[in-house]
Design an enzyme around this catalytic site. Structure first.
Site, PDB file in Angstrom:
ATOM      1  N   THR A   1      90.311 -56.378  35.842  1.00  0.00           N
ATOM      2  CA  THR A   1      90.881 -57.745  35.547  1.00  0.00           C
ATOM      3  C   THR A   1      91.507 -57.315  33.908  1.00  0.00           C
ATOM      4  OG1 THR A   1      90.592 -60.017  35.328  1.00  0.00           O
ATOM      5  CG2 THR A   1      88.775 -58.522  34.357  1.00  0.00           C
TER       6      THR A   1
ATOM      7  N   GLY B   1      84.410 -56.526  35.976  1.00  0.00           N
ATOM      8  CA  GLY B   1      83.693 -56.998  37.406  1.00  0.00           C
ATOM      9  C   GLY B   1      82.381 -57.765  37.461  1.00  0.00           C
TER      10      GLY B   1
END
Length: 528
Positions: free
Chosen positions: A350, A433
């Site tokens: 991300t 994560g």
């Protein structure tokens, strides 16, 4: 205080505005938006859109986002849930009848409707001065004219080579000259640029309706997906209030489920029962307590958390100090708790962005395509790399996170915000994560318990107790590693460090901002 004899980074200090991202170009684009009169929300979304082009393993317009926004650092905090839903035809029974008991990471069934674009537009409507037409320009230029690949991105690209070789349209779009992009390579993505131009012109309708949506649906259905044009056209962002707890005098805020921020808050509730200052920041005791809090919090999340639009999630009970008291009170410094092994289905990548502007509007923002390079499915004509967030569902009827029509999966991405007497103090996030709740706790306790500055708190070595193994970074001292083994922890080193992270601390008395950005990524904090 930093030892200037040793390699490291200084904190960044400014008075007017500040941004911290995982890529210098994104940080610069955000600063330019601020200087042009934009708000923290405008700057965060400009940075996110650019990262959707130049950090393709981590994020993209085919992914999801969450955000916490506080006007002027003193107003009401709003939580934005920009996560997408499963197709209306996605029933657990359908998968079980076909013998599918887990959703493969690179199947079309792993693709939920991307939520980021609608969330960006919603946040800009509520807190921006600019529209998508302006804030998408840096991303459009990078995709059309080319961008230079940064070192950490090249590292991840090489690791994703085999996945991209086997994906749908990924070799065409993401393996220039048939190989992984290298540091210093210049990459252009004209199809993605055209898609971004369409969104800039038409807003979310340019993505969720019309030619782009038709191409995404055609691509997915051609691979066996259950998606329809209605699934895309009906998508909408949820705007809600954050959930929180108190730690060391600060109110700590997270987006509510289906976001997993509640995991981080449970961890803080556990650790608040201990005086971490008795132990060093890299001590056996500190890492052991963090691991035990992780194991309890993740077990609670696995048993109770799903999409509250589909299952009953008793947030108040879970966040009550008394919840699971039997577990808290059993934590010991000389042994491990006997707990079931939790194996969450997702451990993705991300990007996190934090921005504070001159008016002290605060935006804590996170965007993701789930695993590195998402589903490895690129829409046929548009260049949109689609997320694989749906692989986070369980195919287990009765489980709170079981897949269902139009249901949102239990997420991993979480932005964080801490306030003191209602005023924003710290806006931060940690990528990686399943590590994200642990990372946020690690950074916050580094600041509040150990007095580290924002950069030191981000730099400090990390560990994640995941699937019954304590995964430790290289920087954890050997004595700590051996001490954890002596307590019964199964300890393993990891090849890739735990995520990344950014943070900004607001000093209201001095009128200054202090920022830090993770050396585990390519980015930086910038202020003016």
């Amino acid at each position: 205080m930093r030892n200037f004899h040793l390699a490291g980074r200084s904190t960044v200090h400014a008075r007017n505005g500040m941004v911290a991202t995982s890529h210098p170009q994104a940080a610069l684009a955000a600063i330019e938006i601020l200087k042009a009169g934009g708000t923290a929300a405008d700057a965060a979304i400009a940075a996110s859109a650019l990262l959707a082009v130049i950090e393709p393993q981590s994020t993209g317009i085919g992914g999801d986002c969450f955000a916490l926004v506080q006007p002027k650092g003193t107003g009401k905090i709003t939580a934005y849930n920009g996560s997408g839903r499963a197709p209306a035809a996605a029933k657990a029974e359908w998968f079980l009848e076909k013998g599918i008991d887990a959703i493969p990471l690179t199947s079309p069934h792993s693709v939920t409707v991307p939520g980021a674009i609608d969330a960006w537009a919603t946040i800009l409507r509520d807190h921006g001065r600019f529209g998508l037409d302006k804030v998408l320009q840096p991303a459009i230029k990078a995709a059309a004219e080319g961008y230079v690949v940064a070192p950490r991105i090249a590292f991840d690209w090489a690791n994703g080579f085999n996945k991209l070789k086997k994906g749908a349209n990924t070799e065409r779009y993401l393996l220039p000259h048939g190989e992984a992009a290298k540091t210093g390579d210049v990459i252009t993505q004209p199809e993605l640029a055209n898609t971004l131009k369409l969104i800039a012109d038409k807003g979310p309708d340019g993505f969720y309706k019309g030619a782009v949506a038709e191409d995404m649906v055609d691509t997915l259905r051609g691979l066996g997906g259950l998606h329809t044009l209605e699934d895309f056209a009906e998508h909408c962002t949820e705007t809600t209030s954050p959930i929180g707890t108190i730690y060391k005098g600060l109110d700590v805020w997270q987006c509510p489920p289906n976001g997993p921020g509640i995991t981080m808050l449970v961890m803080l509730n556990i650790l608040s029962r201990f005086d971490l200052t008795k132990f060093g920041p890299l001590s056996v005791e500190r890492f052991h307590l963090e691991a035990e809090a992780t194991r309890i919090a993740y077990m609670i999340r696995e048993q109770h958390i799903g999409d509250p639009q589909h299952v009953d999630v008793d947030v108040l009970r879970i966040l009550a100090k008394e919840f699971a008291e039997e577990h808290y009170s059993q934590i010991a410094l000389d042994k491990l708790l006997d707990l079931p092994v939790v194996s969450p289905p997702m451990n993705p990548s991300t990007v996190y962005i934090t921005v504070v502007d001159e008016e002290r509007n605060v935006c804590s923002f996170i965007n993701s395509i789930a695993h590195s390079f998402g589903s490895a499915i690129v829409s046929n004509k548009t260049g949109v790399l689609l997320q694989n967030r749906g692989a986070g569902f369980r195919i287990q009827p009765g489980h709170p996170n079981c897949i269902a029509p139009k249901k949102r999966p239990l997420h991993t991405i979480i932005p964080a915000l801490a306030t003191e007497n209602g005023r924003a103090r710290m806006s931060w996030g940690v990528m990686g994560g399943q590590y994200q709740p642990v990372g946020q706790v690690h950074v916050l306790t580094n600041v509040l318990d150990y007095g580290l500055d924002m950069q030191e708190a981000i730099d400090l070595p990390r560990g994640l107790h995941y699937e019954d193994v304590y995964q430790l970074e290289d920087g954890v001292p050997a004595a700590t590693v051996e001490g954890l083994k002596a307590l019964g922890h199964k300890v393993l080193p990891i090849g890739t460090p735990h995520g990344g992270g950014q943070g900004i601390w607001i000093d209201w008395d001095k009128g200054t901002l202090t920022g830090g950005s993770d050396p585990r990524k390519d980015g930086c904090a910038l202020g003016y």
